[in-house]
Write a protein that holds these residues in place. Structure first.
Motif, PDB file in Angstrom:
ATOM      1  N   ILE A   3       0.851  -1.193   0.000  1.00  0.00           N
ATOM      2  CA  ILE A   3       0.000   0.000   0.000  1.00  0.00           C
ATOM      3  C   ILE A   3       0.887   1.242   0.000  1.00  0.00           C
ATOM      4  O   ILE A   3       1.793   1.363   0.827  1.00  0.00           O
ATOM      5  N   TYR A   5       0.639   5.585  -0.105  1.00  0.00           N
ATOM      6  CA  TYR A   5      -0.280   6.689   0.168  1.00  0.00           C
ATOM      7  C   TYR A   5       0.180   7.956  -0.528  1.00  0.00           C
ATOM      8  O   TYR A   5       1.363   8.298  -0.507  1.00  0.00           O
ATOM      9  N   ILE A  28      -8.529  -0.180   4.793  1.00  0.00           N
ATOM     10  CA  ILE A  28      -7.530  -0.141   3.724  1.00  0.00           C
ATOM     11  C   ILE A  28      -6.708  -1.425   3.701  1.00  0.00           C
ATOM     12  O   ILE A  28      -6.388  -1.949   2.640  1.00  0.00           O
ATOM     13  N   VAL A  55     -12.546   6.525   0.154  1.00  0.00           N
ATOM     14  CA  VAL A  55     -11.125   6.373  -0.126  1.00  0.00           C
ATOM     15  C   VAL A  55     -10.989   6.077  -1.610  1.00  0.00           C
ATOM     16  O   VAL A  55     -11.483   5.064  -2.088  1.00  0.00           O
ATOM     17  N   ILE A  66      -3.280   4.680  -2.648  1.00  0.00           N
ATOM     18  CA  ILE A  66      -4.338   5.453  -2.003  1.00  0.00           C
ATOM     19  C   ILE A  66      -4.145   6.906  -2.433  1.00  0.00           C
ATOM     20  O   ILE A  66      -3.144   7.539  -2.095  1.00  0.00           O
TER      21      ILE A  66
END
Length: 79
Positions: A3, A5, A28, A55, A66
């Motif tokens: 992940i 961001y 998430i 999101v 993200i």
């Protein structure tokens, strides 16, 4: 899945209260499970619903990007 961001998403998470941070983190981390829908008109764009928050993210080669986190009424205005 890994992940990553965007700075806007990190800024929103840091400004949120502790229960909201925990709800966002848990939702998430569970991607691709949850209330996820493909965004119309946005290539490879998806949204995850976490209560009244949305999101926005995309998935490329086992990496979840993200892009933004905002309340429902504000998030779709800039698409």
């Amino acid at each position: 899945m890994q992940i990553e961001y965007n700075s806007k998403a990190v800024k929103y998470i840091n400004s949120a209260d502790k229960p909201t941070k925990n709800r966002l983190r848990m939702a998430i981390e569970k991607i691709p499970l949850g209330d996820i829908k493909k965004l119309q008109g946005v290539k490879d764009g998806y949204r995850l619903r976490v209560g009244d928050l949305r999101v926005l993210f995309s998935i490329e080669k086992d990496i979840v990007y993200i892009e933004d986190i905002k309340p429902r009424g504000d998030i779709y205005k800039r698409l």
